[in-house]
Motif scaffolding. Sequence first.
Motif, PDB file in Angstrom:
ATOM      1  N   ARG A 198       0.839  -1.205   0.000  1.00 31.01           N
ATOM      2  CA  ARG A 198       0.000   0.000   0.000  1.00 31.01           C
ATOM      3  C   ARG A 198       0.873   1.254   0.000  1.00 31.01           C
ATOM      4  NH1 ARG A 198      -3.563  -2.627   4.015  1.00 31.01           N
ATOM      5  NH2 ARG A 198      -2.519  -1.339   5.557  1.00 31.01           N
ATOM      6  N   ALA A 199       1.965   1.210   0.739  1.00 31.53           N
ATOM      7  CA  ALA A 199       2.880   2.356   0.761  1.00 31.53           C
ATOM      8  C   ALA A 199       3.418   2.618  -0.639  1.00 31.53           C
ATOM      9  CB  ALA A 199       4.026   2.112   1.747  1.00 31.53           C
ATOM     10  N   ALA A 200       3.832   1.574  -1.347  1.00 33.12           N
ATOM     11  CA  ALA A 200       4.368   1.733  -2.703  1.00 33.12           C
ATOM     12  C   ALA A 200       3.324   2.351  -3.633  1.00 33.12           C
ATOM     13  CB  ALA A 200       4.847   0.396  -3.243  1.00 33.12           C
ATOM     14  N   LYS A 201       2.093   1.911  -3.533  1.00 35.66           N
ATOM     15  CA  LYS A 201       1.020   2.467  -4.376  1.00 35.66           C
ATOM     16  C   LYS A 201       0.780   3.941  -4.060  1.00 35.66           C
ATOM     17  CE  LYS A 201      -1.246  -1.794  -5.317  1.00 35.66           C
ATOM     18  NZ  LYS A 201      -2.169  -2.725  -5.411  1.00 35.66           N
ATOM     19  N   ARG A 202       0.736   4.265  -2.780  1.00 38.68           N
ATOM     20  CA  ARG A 202       0.502   5.662  -2.388  1.00 38.68           C
ATOM     21  C   ARG A 202       1.668   6.559  -2.795  1.00 38.68           C
ATOM     22  NH1 ARG A 202      -1.417   6.032   3.672  1.00 38.68           N
ATOM     23  NH2 ARG A 202      -1.427   8.239   3.111  1.00 38.68           N
ATOM     24  N   ILE A 203       2.894   6.063  -2.643  1.00 41.41           N
ATOM     25  CA  ILE A 203       4.062   6.855  -3.046  1.00 41.41           C
ATOM     26  C   ILE A 203       4.040   7.075  -4.552  1.00 41.41           C
ATOM     27  CG2 ILE A 203       6.585   6.847  -3.226  1.00 41.41           C
ATOM     28  CD1 ILE A 203       6.532   5.225  -0.513  1.00 41.41           C
ATOM     29  N   ALA A 204       3.699   6.045  -5.315  1.00 39.40           N
ATOM     30  CA  ALA A 204       3.610   6.179  -6.777  1.00 39.40           C
ATOM     31  C   ALA A 204       2.564   7.223  -7.161  1.00 39.40           C
ATOM     32  CB  ALA A 204       3.284   4.826  -7.411  1.00 39.40           C
ATOM     33  N   GLN A 205       1.435   7.246  -6.462  1.00 38.53           N
ATOM     34  CA  GLN A 205       0.398   8.247  -6.729  1.00 38.53           C
ATOM     35  C   GLN A 205       0.901   9.659  -6.421  1.00 38.53           C
ATOM     36  OE1 GLN A 205      -2.731   6.781  -4.201  1.00 38.53           O
ATOM     37  NE2 GLN A 205      -3.512   5.362  -5.759  1.00 38.53           N
ATOM     38  N   GLU A 206       1.576   9.798  -5.283  1.00 36.87           N
ATOM     39  CA  GLU A 206       2.116  11.109  -4.903  1.00 36.87           C
ATOM     40  C   GLU A 206       3.156  11.573  -5.928  1.00 36.87           C
ATOM     41  OE1 GLU A 206       1.055  13.026  -2.525  1.00 36.87           O
ATOM     42  OE2 GLU A 206      -0.105  11.654  -1.284  1.00 36.87           O
ATOM     43  N   ALA A 207       3.989  10.654  -6.391  1.00 39.32           N
ATOM     44  CA  ALA A 207       5.022  10.993  -7.374  1.00 39.32           C
ATOM     45  C   ALA A 207       4.385  11.447  -8.682  1.00 39.32           C
ATOM     46  CB  ALA A 207       5.941   9.796  -7.613  1.00 39.32           C
ATOM     47  N   LYS A 208       3.374  10.745  -9.121  1.00 36.96           N
ATOM     48  CA  LYS A 208       2.692  11.110 -10.371  1.00 36.96           C
ATOM     49  C   LYS A 208       2.027  12.479 -10.243  1.00 36.96           C
ATOM     50  CE  LYS A 208      -0.596   9.498 -13.770  1.00 36.96           C
ATOM     51  NZ  LYS A 208      -1.532   8.469 -14.193  1.00 36.96           N
ATOM     52  N   ALA A 209       1.375  12.724  -9.117  1.00 39.57           N
ATOM     53  CA  ALA A 209       0.678  13.996  -8.896  1.00 39.57           C
ATOM     54  C   ALA A 209       1.640  15.186  -8.888  1.00 39.57           C
ATOM     55  CB  ALA A 209      -0.102  13.947  -7.580  1.00 39.57           C
ATOM     56  N   ARG A 210       2.904  14.933  -8.555  1.00 41.35           N
ATOM     57  CA  ARG A 210       3.883  16.017  -8.443  1.00 41.35           C
ATOM     58  C   ARG A 210       4.884  16.027  -9.601  1.00 41.35           C
ATOM     59  NH1 ARG A 210       1.949  14.758  -3.652  1.00 41.35           N
ATOM     60  NH2 ARG A 210       1.762  16.357  -2.049  1.00 41.35           N
ATOM     61  N   ASP A 211       4.634  15.248 -10.629  1.00 37.13           N
ATOM     62  CA  ASP A 211       5.494  15.195 -11.815  1.00 37.13           C
ATOM     63  C   ASP A 211       6.933  14.848 -11.459  1.00 37.13           C
ATOM     64  OD1 ASP A 211       5.911  15.299 -14.574  1.00 37.13           O
ATOM     65  OD2 ASP A 211       6.531  17.400 -14.507  1.00 37.13           O
ATOM     66  N   VAL A 212       7.082  13.800 -10.657  1.00 32.51           N
ATOM     67  CA  VAL A 212       8.398  13.330 -10.216  1.00 32.51           C
ATOM     68  C   VAL A 212       8.997  12.434 -11.291  1.00 32.51           C
ATOM     69  CG1 VAL A 212       9.522  11.811  -8.517  1.00 32.51           C
ATOM     70  CG2 VAL A 212       7.892  13.549  -7.761  1.00 32.51           C
ATOM     71  N   GLY A 213      10.296  12.582 -11.533  1.00 36.94           N
ATOM     72  CA  GLY A 213      10.980  11.767 -12.532  1.00 36.94           C
ATOM     73  C   GLY A 213      11.919  10.736 -11.948  1.00 36.94           C
ATOM     74  N   THR A 214      12.328  10.924 -10.682  1.00 34.24           N
ATOM     75  CA  THR A 214      13.248   9.990 -10.023  1.00 34.24           C
ATOM     76  C   THR A 214      12.850   9.853  -8.563  1.00 34.24           C
ATOM     77  OG1 THR A 214      15.070  10.701 -11.451  1.00 34.24           O
ATOM     78  CG2 THR A 214      15.675   9.519  -9.451  1.00 34.24           C
ATOM     79  N   LEU A 215      12.915   8.626  -8.058  1.00 37.31           N
ATOM     80  CA  LEU A 215      12.688   8.356  -6.643  1.00 37.31           C
ATOM     81  C   LEU A 215      14.027   8.008  -6.006  1.00 37.31           C
ATOM     82  CD1 LEU A 215       9.516   6.085  -6.968  1.00 37.31           C
ATOM     83  CD2 LEU A 215       9.586   8.516  -6.380  1.00 37.31           C
ATOM     84  N   VAL A 216      14.297   8.603  -4.852  1.00 39.51           N
ATOM     85  CA  VAL A 216      15.522   8.325  -4.099  1.00 39.51           C
ATOM     86  C   VAL A 216      15.088   7.747  -2.759  1.00 39.51           C
ATOM     87  CG1 VAL A 216      17.611   9.275  -3.089  1.00 39.51           C
ATOM     88  CG2 VAL A 216      16.746  10.208  -5.241  1.00 39.51           C
TER      89      VAL A 216
END
Length: 139
Positions: free
Chosen positions: A38-56
């Motif tokens: 669930r954390a991975a799904k929520r983080i992916a949603q947050e990243a998409k909403a903020r136009d993130v290109g890289t996760l660290v």
Amino acid sequence: MRTMAIDYGDRRVGLAVSDLLGMLAGEAWTMEEWDMERAAKRIAQEAKARDVGTLVLGLPKNMDGSEGPRAEKSRALAALLERESGLPVVLWDERRSSIEAHAILHAGGKKEKQHRKTVDAVAASLILEGWLGKTSGMR
């Protein structure tokens, strides 16, 4: 494009996002989630909403550089994040980030009891600042 840093914990996840130029740490917050998928799904949603290109993602290592069970969990989360977000996930040595985050909060006058609510967000900001500092010379 923005970069998102992640400080993964058993109960809370600290998140921090850079500015559009990828030079400064900006927004930081804490997400309560103890289920890794669930954390991975929520983080992916947050990243998409903020136009993130890289996760660290913070990789907790022991002081001698070895890896233990916490590092294994981070590696498992990295695989889930790549699958859920389609973004590259960089593992970043986060030794001492939580200790430094507690010191920052203490210096700011926060009592120990209040640290729990924000320490993961501060740790994510420290991870992000470390990453941005290293990669700014590469541009």
